[in-house]
Design an enzyme around this catalytic site. Structure first.
Site, PDB file in Angstrom:
ATOM      1  N   SER A 140      57.232 -23.422  37.572  1.00 26.77           N
ATOM      2  CA  SER A 140      57.194 -24.524  38.767  1.00 26.77           C
ATOM      3  C   SER A 140      56.101 -25.500  38.576  1.00 26.77           C
ATOM      4  O   SER A 140      54.894 -24.741  37.928  1.00 26.77           O
ATOM      5  CB  SER A 140      57.141 -23.806  40.083  1.00 26.77           C
ATOM      6  OG  SER A 140      57.027 -24.835  41.247  1.00 26.77           O
ATOM      7  N   TYR A 154      53.339 -18.149  45.930  1.00 26.70           N
ATOM      8  CA  TYR A 154      54.334 -18.692  45.204  1.00 26.70           C
ATOM      9  C   TYR A 154      53.882 -19.369  44.144  1.00 26.70           C
ATOM     10  O   TYR A 154      54.353 -19.141  42.823  1.00 26.70           O
ATOM     11  CB  TYR A 154      55.146 -19.482  45.819  1.00 26.70           C
ATOM     12  CG  TYR A 154      56.410 -20.504  45.031  1.00 26.70           C
ATOM     13  CD1 TYR A 154      57.630 -19.812  44.980  1.00 26.70           C
ATOM     14  CD2 TYR A 154      56.053 -21.818  44.685  1.00 26.70           C
ATOM     15  CE1 TYR A 154      58.693 -20.518  44.164  1.00 26.70           C
ATOM     16  CE2 TYR A 154      57.076 -22.246  44.085  1.00 26.70           C
ATOM     17  CZ  TYR A 154      58.077 -21.980  43.689  1.00 26.70           C
ATOM     18  OH  TYR A 154      59.017 -22.520  42.906  1.00 26.70           O
TER      19      TYR A 154
HETATM   20  P1  NAP Z   1      67.371 -21.307  45.578  1.00 27.69           P
HETATM   21  O1  NAP Z   1      68.221 -22.356  45.725  1.00 27.69           O
HETATM   22  O2  NAP Z   1      66.703 -20.673  46.822  1.00 27.69           O
HETATM   23  O3  NAP Z   1      68.308 -20.060  44.663  1.00 27.69           O
HETATM   24  C1  NAP Z   1      67.656 -18.940  44.451  1.00 27.69           C
HETATM   25  C2  NAP Z   1      68.609 -17.980  43.753  1.00 27.69           C
HETATM   26  O4  NAP Z   1      67.867 -16.997  43.291  1.00 27.69           O
HETATM   27  C3  NAP Z   1      69.532 -17.509  44.698  1.00 27.69           C
HETATM   28  O5  NAP Z   1      70.858 -17.548  43.772  1.00 27.69           O
HETATM   29  C4  NAP Z   1      69.347 -16.222  44.889  1.00 27.69           C
HETATM   30  O6  NAP Z   1      70.612 -15.388  45.107  1.00 27.69           O
HETATM   31  C5  NAP Z   1      68.575 -15.787  44.064  1.00 27.69           C
HETATM   32  N1  NAP Z   1      67.620 -14.700  44.175  1.00 27.69           N
HETATM   33  C6  NAP Z   1      66.576 -14.550  45.050  1.00 27.69           C
HETATM   34  N2  NAP Z   1      66.009 -13.411  45.008  1.00 27.69           N
HETATM   35  C7  NAP Z   1      66.787 -12.576  44.201  1.00 27.69           C
HETATM   36  C8  NAP Z   1      66.569 -11.483  43.616  1.00 27.69           C
HETATM   37  N3  NAP Z   1      65.619 -10.352  44.066  1.00 27.69           N
HETATM   38  N4  NAP Z   1      67.266 -10.675  42.706  1.00 27.69           N
HETATM   39  C9  NAP Z   1      68.355 -11.695  42.280  1.00 27.69           C
HETATM   40  N5  NAP Z   1      68.422 -12.924  42.862  1.00 27.69           N
HETATM   41  C10 NAP Z   1      67.523 -13.432  43.753  1.00 27.69           C
HETATM   42  O7  NAP Z   1      66.444 -21.805  44.507  1.00 27.69           O
HETATM   43  P2  NAP Z   1      66.174 -22.811  43.298  1.00 27.69           P
HETATM   44  O8  NAP Z   1      65.545 -24.009  44.046  1.00 27.69           O
HETATM   45  O9  NAP Z   1      67.679 -23.319  42.678  1.00 27.69           O
HETATM   46  O10 NAP Z   1      65.306 -22.385  42.436  1.00 27.69           O
HETATM   47  C11 NAP Z   1      65.769 -21.680  41.119  1.00 27.69           C
HETATM   48  C12 NAP Z   1      64.201 -21.395  40.438  1.00 27.69           C
HETATM   49  O11 NAP Z   1      63.527 -22.732  40.330  1.00 27.69           O
HETATM   50  C13 NAP Z   1      63.057 -20.446  41.198  1.00 27.69           C
HETATM   51  O12 NAP Z   1      62.566 -19.822  40.433  1.00 27.69           O
HETATM   52  C14 NAP Z   1      62.036 -21.513  41.901  1.00 27.69           C
HETATM   53  O13 NAP Z   1      60.960 -21.023  42.003  1.00 27.69           O
HETATM   54  C15 NAP Z   1      62.115 -22.642  40.818  1.00 27.69           C
HETATM   55  N6  NAP Z   1      61.835 -23.771  41.206  1.00 27.69           N
HETATM   56  C16 NAP Z   1      62.592 -24.696  41.975  1.00 27.69           C
HETATM   57  C17 NAP Z   1      62.094 -25.889  42.345  1.00 27.69           C
HETATM   58  C18 NAP Z   1      62.729 -26.611  43.628  1.00 27.69           C
HETATM   59  O14 NAP Z   1      62.184 -27.796  43.883  1.00 27.69           O
HETATM   60  N7  NAP Z   1      63.856 -26.241  44.008  1.00 27.69           N
HETATM   61  C19 NAP Z   1      60.954 -26.502  42.166  1.00 27.69           C
HETATM   62  C20 NAP Z   1      60.207 -25.612  41.150  1.00 27.69           C
HETATM   63  C21 NAP Z   1      60.592 -24.408  40.759  1.00 27.69           C
HETATM   64  P3  NAP Z   1      70.901 -14.640  46.598  1.00 27.69           P
HETATM   65  O15 NAP Z   1      71.176 -15.981  47.592  1.00 27.69           O
HETATM   66  O16 NAP Z   1      72.385 -14.055  46.406  1.00 27.69           O
HETATM   67  O17 NAP Z   1      69.864 -13.957  47.047  1.00 27.69           O
END
Ligand code: NAP
Length: 245
Positions: A140, A154
């Site tokens: 991130s 985080y």
């Molecule tokens: P999200 O919409 O919250 O989705 C998170 C996903 O991770 C969901 O499919 C969830 O599945 C799964 N998950 C959570 N805990 C888990 C566990 N213990 N075991 C297996 N699966 C798990 O997040 P996102 O925004 O797409 O983010 C994806 C990645 O990008 C993350 O690493 C996040 O830190 C990174 N990121 C996101 C942003 C942003 O602005 N969105 C920015 C920088 C980095 P369930 O719902 O089934 O638990």
């Protein structure tokens, strides 16, 4: 039977992981969709991915738990017999607060979900990547900003992912396994609701050089590039997908 390459995407039931699974499927990969709790959403992603005529499996596992990760890879191997790409995408954040209010339980949950998971999944993936492969970690932009007053736990977990990427890339180079990383910025997903601010991207987007938030698909395409043979001489590298920040 087709001999498609196989990709496992952790946390692929929604957001960036879901977009990534669909992107790989569109490009002819058989895919394994991991999720933790939301089976219904994982099923919907699998249905979309199946439209591309590839083999799609869903495997539930909390990727911060050693035994669940081992069981997931055992099941993956029994279905696909190999693994070409691992995307360490699963990640969480908790409600915004300063360090002074953070409990040990919260900090440990964030660190194990965001860091330990990538270690465990990579360890098991390497055992299946006998002819080489590719690992892409999802960090991130927070790794660089530190996310003060919001979630420094985080942000620190993502700093660890950056360092993990550098070390593991060197450790696995001789096995022909490349390890790279994307650092998304402000992306429209449900993760921001988990942080207590669903409209966070819109609040902050005007501060970005590109002046807008990103789409999950824009991160997925960077992940795919790093995993693909188009990036065959690239390891230990980072792509910021963050609107210029
Ligand atoms: P999200 O919409 O919250 O989705 C998170 C996903 O991770 C969901 O499919 C969830 O599945 C799964 N998950 C959570 N805990 C888990 C566990 N213990 N075991 C297996 N699966 C798990 O997040 P996102 O925004 O797409 O983010 C994806 C990645 O990008 C993350 O690493 C996040 O830190 C990174 N990121 C996101 C942003 C942003 O602005 N969105 C920015 C920088 C980095 P369930 O719902 O089934 O638990």
């Amino acid at each position: 039977m087709k001999n498609n390459p196989v990709a496992l995407i952790t946390g692929a039931s929604r957001g960036i992981g879901a977009a990534t699974a669909i992107h790989f499927a569109r490009n002819g990969y058989d895919i394994c969709i991991n999720y933790n709790v939301d089976h219904q959403s994982a099923k919907q992603v699998a249905q979309q991915a199946s439209n591309y005529g590839v083999c799609v499996e869903i495997i539930q596992a909390n990727v911060s738990q050693d035994s669940e990760v081992v069981a997931m890879f055992k099941k993956l191997y029994s279905i696909f017999g190999k693994l070409d790409v691992l995307v360490n995408n699963a990640g969480i954040l908790k409600p915004q607060m300063p360090l002074l209010k953070m409990s040990a339980e919260r900090i440990n949950t964030v660190l194990t979900t965001n860091i330990t998971s990538a270690f465990l999944c990579s360890r098991e993936a390497v055992k299946l990547m006998l002819a080489g492969g590719s690992i892409v970690n999802v960090s991130s932009g927070a790794a660089k900003t530190g996310s003060p007053h919001e979630y420094i736990d985080y942000a620190a977990s993502k700093g660890a992912i950056d360092t993990f990427t550098i070390g593991l890339a060197k450790e696995l180079a001789a096995r022909n396994i490349r390890v790279n990383c994307v650092r998304p910025g402000l992306i429209y997903t449900d993760m921001h609701s988990d942080g207590g601010e669903p409209n966070r991207v819109d609040r902050l987007k005007h501060g970005l050089p590109l002046g807008r938030g990103g789409k999950p698909e824009e991160v997925a395409s960077a992940i795919y590039f790093l995993a693909s043979s188009a990036a065959s001489f690239t390891t230990g590298s980072f792509i910021d997908v963050a609107g210029g920040s």
